[in-house]
Scaffold this motif. Sequence first.
Motif, mmCIF file in Angstrom:
data_model
loop_
_atom_site.group_PDB
_atom_site.id
_atom_site.type_symbol
_atom_site.label_atom_id
_atom_site.label_comp_id
_atom_site.label_asym_id
_atom_site.label_seq_id
_atom_site.Cartn_x
_atom_site.Cartn_y
_atom_site.Cartn_z
ATOM 1 N N ARG A 97 -47.409 2.149 5.389
ATOM 2 C CA ARG A 97 -47.740 0.941 6.148
ATOM 3 C C ARG A 97 -48.035 -0.237 5.228
ATOM 4 O O ARG A 97 -48.126 -1.374 5.682
ATOM 5 N N VAL A 98 -48.178 0.041 3.940
ATOM 6 C CA VAL A 98 -48.449 -1.029 2.998
ATOM 7 C C VAL A 98 -47.295 -2.017 2.925
ATOM 8 O O VAL A 98 -47.468 -3.156 2.470
ATOM 9 N N LEU A 99 -46.113 -1.616 3.377
ATOM 10 C CA LEU A 99 -44.956 -2.510 3.357
ATOM 11 C C LEU A 99 -44.881 -3.400 4.596
ATOM 12 O O LEU A 99 -44.054 -4.309 4.647
ATOM 13 N N GLU A 100 -45.716 -3.139 5.607
ATOM 14 C CA GLU A 100 -45.720 -3.973 6.805
ATOM 15 C C GLU A 100 -46.360 -5.322 6.478
ATOM 16 O O GLU A 100 -47.426 -5.370 5.857
ATOM 17 N N PRO A 101 -45.764 -6.425 6.897
ATOM 18 C CA PRO A 101 -46.322 -7.743 6.575
ATOM 19 C C PRO A 101 -47.763 -7.926 7.047
ATOM 20 O O PRO A 101 -48.578 -8.504 6.325
ATOM 21 N N GLY A 102 -48.085 -7.408 8.255
ATOM 22 C CA GLY A 102 -49.449 -7.571 8.752
ATOM 23 C C GLY A 102 -50.475 -6.882 7.875
ATOM 24 O O GLY A 102 -51.521 -7.450 7.554
ATOM 25 N N VAL A 103 -50.178 -5.652 7.489
ATOM 26 C CA VAL A 103 -51.092 -4.910 6.613
ATOM 27 C C VAL A 103 -51.151 -5.558 5.240
ATOM 28 O O VAL A 103 -52.221 -5.682 4.622
ATOM 29 N N LEU A 104 -50.015 -6.000 4.735
ATOM 30 C CA LEU A 104 -49.980 -6.687 3.448
ATOM 31 C C LEU A 104 -50.853 -7.938 3.465
ATOM 32 O O LEU A 104 -51.559 -8.240 2.500
ATOM 33 N N LEU A 105 -50.779 -8.674 4.564
ATOM 34 C CA LEU A 105 -51.587 -9.891 4.672
ATOM 35 C C LEU A 105 -53.073 -9.568 4.565
ATOM 36 O O LEU A 105 -53.813 -10.229 3.831
#
Length: 722
Positions: free
Chosen positions: A441-449
Amino acid sequence: MTLAAPESTLARLRVSPGRGTWGPAALVCAGVVAAFLWCGVSVRDLCAFAAYVGGGVALPGTLLWRGLAGRGRSVGEEVAAGLALGYAVEVLAYIPARAVGVPLLVLVPPVVIVGVFAGVPGLRRHWRGCAGGERVPRWCAWALAGVVAYLVVWSTLFQYRVPVEAGYVDMPYHLAMVGEVRHHFPPTLPSVLGEPLAYHWFVYAEMAATSWVTGIEPVTLVYRLATLPMAVAMVVLVAALGRRLGGSWGAGIAAVGVTYFLFSPALVEGAVFSSRSMFTVSTSPTQTFGALLFVPVVLLLVGEGRAGPGRGGRAWWAALVVLLAALTGAKATYLPLLLAGLLVVIAVRVAVERRVRVAWLGVAVMTVGCLGFAQFVLFGQGAQGMAVSPFATMRTVWGAVAGVGMPELASVSAVPLVVLTAVHLFCLACVWGGVAGVGRRVLEPGVLLLLGIGAAGIGAAVVFGHPAESQLYFLEAARPYLSVAAVCGVLAARQRVAWGRAAWLATAGAGGALLVSEVEFGGGALVRVVMPYLVLGVAALLLWRRGSVLAVVAVLAGYALPGSVRDVVAHVNPWAERRERSIPKGALEAGRWLRAHSAPGDVVATNLHCRYDWWQVCDSRHFWVSGFTERRVLVEGWAYAESTLSRARPFVRSYLAEPFVDRARLAANDVVFEAPTSENVRTLAQKYGVKWLFTGINPALEKFAQLRFRNATSSVYRLPER
């Protein structure tokens, strides 16, 4: 109640709103009314405040949010985000209204918004609730109500019920700022005539607007009413963000729990490796206001699932522009954190996909523009003492545990500071260790943000320094987003460890922390502080080698539980020690008399500069003269002036020991009170434009100025006309 994974809950939670979830909200509202009445707020003020915030801020804001950002997943989320958007509109409307001298023009935007949404057929649907949205479970509604009730109890005991004269040291400063923005534009520092204002002041514009519209005294807004709706909406929005990224309301409630009630383990007395709490609700209006405005920005960027920014068209961008514009002057910590989060998203997406959506770049460019406007226009390039100073936070901790004072603290070796920083990061891992479980999930933009915001908050607390340790506000600002990310990580890693086992591991961790905290380790100060954390860290490391990520996270959280429980209980302990009165009892009465008998442009002089006369140095955090009078003062307190903080040398000398920058002005001011003559009184009036003197009991002044008011503690004199 278990936390469900996103895949298993999204489909079955899209049901219509159910009944029975408004009971907790009604009960909390009744408790809030009772608390404010108990604390001396009048029925008239309560009704006026509720009517304005509800009808003039939340209603138009909610309509705008529905129209611009799209339907939320629950009515509570829409109203909370709408309140934030309504505050943004209010502030942006008040500034030009105050600039042209007609502050009540602030009412035009909400009237127009409500009228348009009522009159345009295509917009009338936005008056309806979240039809087709998901139902907030009853247990969730009660849980959120419990968190809000806790905040109300804490605020009542330690802020609302406390007499104005015994309030937190910064409260008169906030009051003075409201008076300044209420009467003047552009604002300057009211306690030092002509001093530029390099400070975030938009929350004071909000309070000033509320005071103009409702007629409520600024002191009632600052000390009692204004920040509570912001705090309540913040709780709801953190739950909404957790629910959106975690996939269930259980995740939302867990995110709220970590945000508000889980703190760093405290194993050694005097060594505080702070993860910061959210309990600055009433005592730091700027932080509370900025925090509220920031969450809807993150919600817009996170979007629905992986939609990300920009999918709502031009209307979506309009909502974002309004919120970012308000954030420029709301709190200086949030835009840098947002920019860091955006840059992380852009960098990772470019590395993974070799491209990035234009919308992310657009938001980053907007954020840079807002940062530039804030720094070079609103703050006049002032930094308020914030500077690059690696390990400044741990330097303060080392001074406390090793008994090292100034100026020796400035030359401490880097070795203990680096070691203590490592301990600090371990303590933060005890609160937000779940981040390690996010996996793919670290690649998801929301989680990254969220991770970018959190990393920037921690990094700023390590890299920057401030004379009053304000660099820790970066960490506090990042707390909700690290908490949501940690909950998402726990959910992603949950398959490998049953919840029951995780609970037992957390209990074992708590027991280990209690045991280690009772052991006295020999050796020097550094060994004494580090050893308890080292023992627990080694235990967690051994468990990680033999167990799963969630098992380690559970143990780390257990380490934090004992101290968290103590802190949570202490925050609502009715027998806790109260602050003594630091302001004379008749000062408020004298200040209001002067406000009523003077013009907003009149200048006041006072010899009241120091909070305590018995200090070896002058604690110049003295602001109640400008606060109670709502008038600019020639020289009152200068501790928070840019001219003071920019000269401060952290760890060499306290900023409270910095003398006033203009010695000649201070001397001309004080001599009038110490040895008044016709000449020095005339100099004060003609050279500096002073019309009033505010002081204690000083009969010698009666020969040279007209006594207009006196009570047991304060006197007000009018200077002769020039």
